[in-house]
Design a protein around this motif. Structure first.
Motif, PDB file in Angstrom:
ATOM      1  N   PRO A 136      54.184  16.354  28.954  1.00 43.66           N
ATOM      2  CA  PRO A 136      54.696  15.046  29.396  1.00 43.66           C
ATOM      3  C   PRO A 136      55.807  14.504  28.504  1.00 43.66           C
ATOM      4  O   PRO A 136      55.698  14.525  27.276  1.00 43.66           O
ATOM      5  N   MET A 137      56.863  14.049  29.144  1.00 39.81           N
ATOM      6  CA  MET A 137      57.986  13.445  28.418  1.00 39.81           C
ATOM      7  C   MET A 137      57.488  12.215  27.655  1.00 39.81           C
ATOM      8  O   MET A 137      56.703  11.431  28.174  1.00 39.81           O
ATOM      9  N   GLY A 138      57.940  12.074  26.425  1.00 45.28           N
ATOM     10  CA  GLY A 138      57.577  10.933  25.599  1.00 45.28           C
ATOM     11  C   GLY A 138      56.368  11.177  24.715  1.00 45.28           C
ATOM     12  O   GLY A 138      56.111  10.397  23.804  1.00 45.28           O
ATOM     13  N   SER A 139      55.613  12.260  24.969  1.00 44.20           N
ATOM     14  CA  SER A 139      54.505  12.594  24.078  1.00 44.20           C
ATOM     15  C   SER A 139      55.095  13.180  22.792  1.00 44.20           C
ATOM     16  O   SER A 139      56.261  13.581  22.764  1.00 44.20           O
ATOM     17  N   PRO A 140      54.324  13.215  21.692  1.00 47.33           N
ATOM     18  CA  PRO A 140      54.875  13.731  20.430  1.00 47.33           C
ATOM     19  C   PRO A 140      55.453  15.139  20.590  1.00 47.33           C
ATOM     20  O   PRO A 140      54.787  16.046  21.077  1.00 47.33           O
ATOM     21  N   GLY A 141      56.712  15.281  20.206  1.00 44.13           N
ATOM     22  CA  GLY A 141      57.419  16.543  20.354  1.00 44.13           C
ATOM     23  C   GLY A 141      58.228  16.627  21.636  1.00 44.13           C
ATOM     24  O   GLY A 141      59.052  17.522  21.799  1.00 44.13           O
ATOM     25  N   MET A 142      58.003  15.703  22.539  1.00 44.47           N
ATOM     26  CA  MET A 142      58.714  15.686  23.827  1.00 44.47           C
ATOM     27  C   MET A 142      59.517  14.397  23.988  1.00 44.47           C
ATOM     28  O   MET A 142      59.756  13.940  25.098  1.00 44.47           O
ATOM     29  N   GLU A 143      59.932  13.804  22.886  1.00 43.80           N
ATOM     30  CA  GLU A 143      60.712  12.568  22.927  1.00 43.80           C
ATOM     31  C   GLU A 143      62.157  12.911  23.252  1.00 43.80           C
ATOM     32  O   GLU A 143      62.904  13.340  22.390  1.00 43.80           O
ATOM     33  N   MET A 144      62.525  12.753  24.520  1.00 38.59           N
ATOM     34  CA  MET A 144      63.879  13.086  24.965  1.00 38.59           C
ATOM     35  C   MET A 144      64.383  12.024  25.926  1.00 38.59           C
ATOM     36  O   MET A 144      63.656  11.587  26.802  1.00 38.59           O
ATOM     37  N   ASN A 145      65.602  11.604  25.732  1.00 42.27           N
ATOM     38  CA  ASN A 145      66.290  10.676  26.646  1.00 42.27           C
ATOM     39  C   ASN A 145      65.580   9.343  26.822  1.00 42.27           C
ATOM     40  O   ASN A 145      65.797   8.670  27.803  1.00 42.27           O
ATOM     41  N   GLY A 146      64.701   8.957  25.898  1.00 43.81           N
ATOM     42  CA  GLY A 146      64.022   7.668  25.982  1.00 43.81           C
ATOM     43  C   GLY A 146      62.994   7.565  27.097  1.00 43.81           C
ATOM     44  O   GLY A 146      62.398   6.518  27.300  1.00 43.81           O
ATOM     45  N   ARG A 147      62.762   8.633  27.821  1.00 42.87           N
ATOM     46  CA  ARG A 147      61.804   8.626  28.933  1.00 42.87           C
ATOM     47  C   ARG A 147      60.385   8.807  28.395  1.00 42.87           C
ATOM     48  O   ARG A 147      60.158   9.588  27.480  1.00 42.87           O
ATOM     49  N   GLN A 148      59.449   8.065  28.966  1.00 51.21           N
ATOM     50  CA  GLN A 148      58.051   8.239  28.594  1.00 51.21           C
ATOM     51  C   GLN A 148      57.190   8.245  29.842  1.00 51.21           C
ATOM     52  O   GLN A 148      57.030   7.222  30.502  1.00 51.21           O
ATOM     53  N   ASP A 149      56.647   9.412  30.152  1.00 56.82           N
ATOM     54  CA  ASP A 149      55.713   9.541  31.271  1.00 56.82           C
ATOM     55  C   ASP A 149      54.323   9.103  30.822  1.00 56.82           C
ATOM     56  O   ASP A 149      53.992   9.194  29.639  1.00 56.82           O
ATOM     57  N   ALA A 150      53.529   8.672  31.772  1.00 60.19           N
ATOM     58  CA  ALA A 150      52.122   8.390  31.480  1.00 60.19           C
ATOM     59  C   ALA A 150      51.419   9.720  31.228  1.00 60.19           C
ATOM     60  O   ALA A 150      51.723  10.730  31.866  1.00 60.19           O
ATOM     61  N   TYR A 151      50.500   9.720  30.276  1.00 65.75           N
ATOM     62  CA  TYR A 151      49.697  10.919  30.034  1.00 65.75           C
ATOM     63  C   TYR A 151      48.372  10.530  29.404  1.00 65.75           C
ATOM     64  O   TYR A 151      48.190   9.412  28.939  1.00 65.75           O
ATOM     65  N   GLN A 152      47.440  11.479  29.430  1.00 59.69           N
ATOM     66  CA  GLN A 152      46.121  11.277  28.850  1.00 59.69           C
ATOM     67  C   GLN A 152      45.799  12.385  27.861  1.00 59.69           C
ATOM     68  O   GLN A 152      46.272  13.512  28.000  1.00 59.69           O
ATOM     69  N   VAL A 153      44.979  12.033  26.886  1.00 62.98           N
ATOM     70  CA  VAL A 153      44.388  13.024  25.999  1.00 62.98           C
ATOM     71  C   VAL A 153      42.990  13.284  26.554  1.00 62.98           C
ATOM     72  O   VAL A 153      42.198  12.350  26.711  1.00 62.98           O
ATOM     73  N   ILE A 154      42.730  14.546  26.877  1.00 63.51           N
ATOM     74  CA  ILE A 154      41.470  14.929  27.497  1.00 63.51           C
ATOM     75  C   ILE A 154      40.619  15.683  26.480  1.00 63.51           C
ATOM     76  O   ILE A 154      41.091  16.629  25.844  1.00 63.51           O
ATOM     77  N   GLY A 155      39.361  15.290  26.348  1.00 58.96           N
ATOM     78  CA  GLY A 155      38.428  15.992  25.478  1.00 58.96           C
ATOM     79  C   GLY A 155      37.551  16.913  26.299  1.00 58.96           C
ATOM     80  O   GLY A 155      37.204  16.604  27.445  1.00 58.96           O
ATOM     81  N   LEU A 156      37.221  18.061  25.726  1.00 62.08           N
ATOM     82  CA  LEU A 156      36.306  19.002  26.370  1.00 62.08           C
ATOM     83  C   LEU A 156      35.001  18.994  25.590  1.00 62.08           C
ATOM     84  O   LEU A 156      34.971  19.353  24.406  1.00 62.08           O
ATOM     85  N   GLY A 157      33.942  18.556  26.273  1.00 57.64           N
ATOM     86  CA  GLY A 157      32.635  18.484  25.635  1.00 57.64           C
ATOM     87  C   GLY A 157      31.965  19.834  25.514  1.00 57.64           C
ATOM     88  O   GLY A 157      32.312  20.785  26.223  1.00 57.64           O
ATOM     89  N   ARG A 158      31.003  19.904  24.649  1.00 56.41           N
ATOM     90  CA  ARG A 158      30.233  21.137  24.468  1.00 56.41           C
ATOM     91  C   ARG A 158      29.489  21.514  25.743  1.00 56.41           C
ATOM     92  O   ARG A 158      29.145  22.669  25.941  1.00 56.41           O
ATOM     93  N   ASN A 159      29.269  20.529  26.603  1.00 55.40           N
ATOM     94  CA  ASN A 159      28.602  20.774  27.880  1.00 55.40           C
ATOM     95  C   ASN A 159      29.586  21.206  28.976  1.00 55.40           C
ATOM     96  O   ASN A 159      29.197  21.369  30.124  1.00 55.40           O
ATOM     97  N   GLY A 160      30.869  21.357  28.628  1.00 56.98           N
ATOM     98  CA  GLY A 160      31.881  21.774  29.593  1.00 56.98           C
ATOM     99  C   GLY A 160      32.532  20.637  30.356  1.00 56.98           C
ATOM    100  O   GLY A 160      33.474  20.850  31.115  1.00 56.98           O
ATOM    101  N   GLN A 161      32.042  19.424  30.162  1.00 57.75           N
ATOM    102  CA  GLN A 161      32.593  18.264  30.859  1.00 57.75           C
ATOM    103  C   GLN A 161      33.847  17.763  30.154  1.00 57.75           C
ATOM    104  O   GLN A 161      33.933  17.784  28.932  1.00 57.75           O
ATOM    105  N   GLN A 162      34.804  17.298  30.962  1.00 57.61           N
ATOM    106  CA  GLN A 162      36.029  16.720  30.423  1.00 57.61           C
ATOM    107  C   GLN A 162      35.931  15.205  30.452  1.00 57.61           C
ATOM    108  O   GLN A 162      35.308  14.633  31.345  1.00 57.61           O
ATOM    109  N   GLN A 163      36.544  14.568  29.453  1.00 58.46           N
ATOM    110  CA  GLN A 163      36.560  13.111  29.391  1.00 58.46           C
ATOM    111  C   GLN A 163      37.891  12.640  28.827  1.00 58.46           C
ATOM    112  O   GLN A 163      38.508  13.333  28.019  1.00 58.46           O
ATOM    113  N   VAL A 164      38.325  11.482  29.287  1.00 59.58           N
ATOM    114  CA  VAL A 164      39.568  10.894  28.793  1.00 59.58           C
ATOM    115  C   VAL A 164      39.292  10.269  27.430  1.00 59.58           C
ATOM    116  O   VAL A 164      38.429   9.408  27.295  1.00 59.58           O
TER     117      VAL A 164
END
Length: 144
Positions: A109-137
């Motif tokens: 995603p544009m605007g995330s760390p390392g993707m800072e280009m042209n002042g654009r910032q897309d919405a994004y989420q950090v997703i965690g993967l649990g030991r049970n295989g479930q994903q969570q924001v």
């Protein structure tokens, strides 16, 4: 003697607390955004061990990164994967979560760390993967 042992233990603990967190980063040699993410980590106090890889798919498979969470580079800290452009602050939070196998910012995603280009910032989420295989924001970053 007991005071000396206590003092030594205290000083050792303080020295360890002051050590910067160390992260291994696996990346392709030709990826510019991977290098920019490494710079972001270093600017936020991380010691980065940079590993240039020829087969990132094999690295991701070995580390248990689900294809749906994939991005261009993969970090490892405290035995947990850090996939893609995860902000340094969220990596520090991940270290406090024994219930998680890792965290990811899928895609690039544009605007995330390392993707800072042209002042654009897309919405994004950090997703965690649990030991049970479930994903969570774990974190939600709005676009601009």
């Amino acid at each position: 003697m007991r005071r000396l042992v206590l003092l030594t233990t205290l000083l050792t603990g303080l020295a360890q607390a002051a050590e910067p967190p160390s992260i291994d980063v696996h990346r392709d040699a030709n990826c510019g955004c991977c290098k920019a993410w490494i710079s972001h980590l270093q600017a936020n106090g991380f010691q980065v061990n940079d590993h240039v890889e020829t087969d990132m798919s094999a690295v991701k498979t070995r580390l248990g990164v689900p294809h749906s969470l994939g991005s261009c580079h993969t970090g490892v800290i405290d035995g947990k994967f850090v996939e893609g452009h995860v902000p340094a602050a969220d990596i520090l939070k991940l270290r406090q979560r024994p219930d998680l196998l890792g965290a990811a910012v899928p895609g690039m995603p544009m605007g995330s760390p390392g993707m800072e280009m042209n002042g654009r910032q897309d919405a994004y989420q950090v997703i965690g993967l649990g030991r049970n295989g479930q994903q969570q924001v774990l974190a939600d970053y709005p676009g601009k």
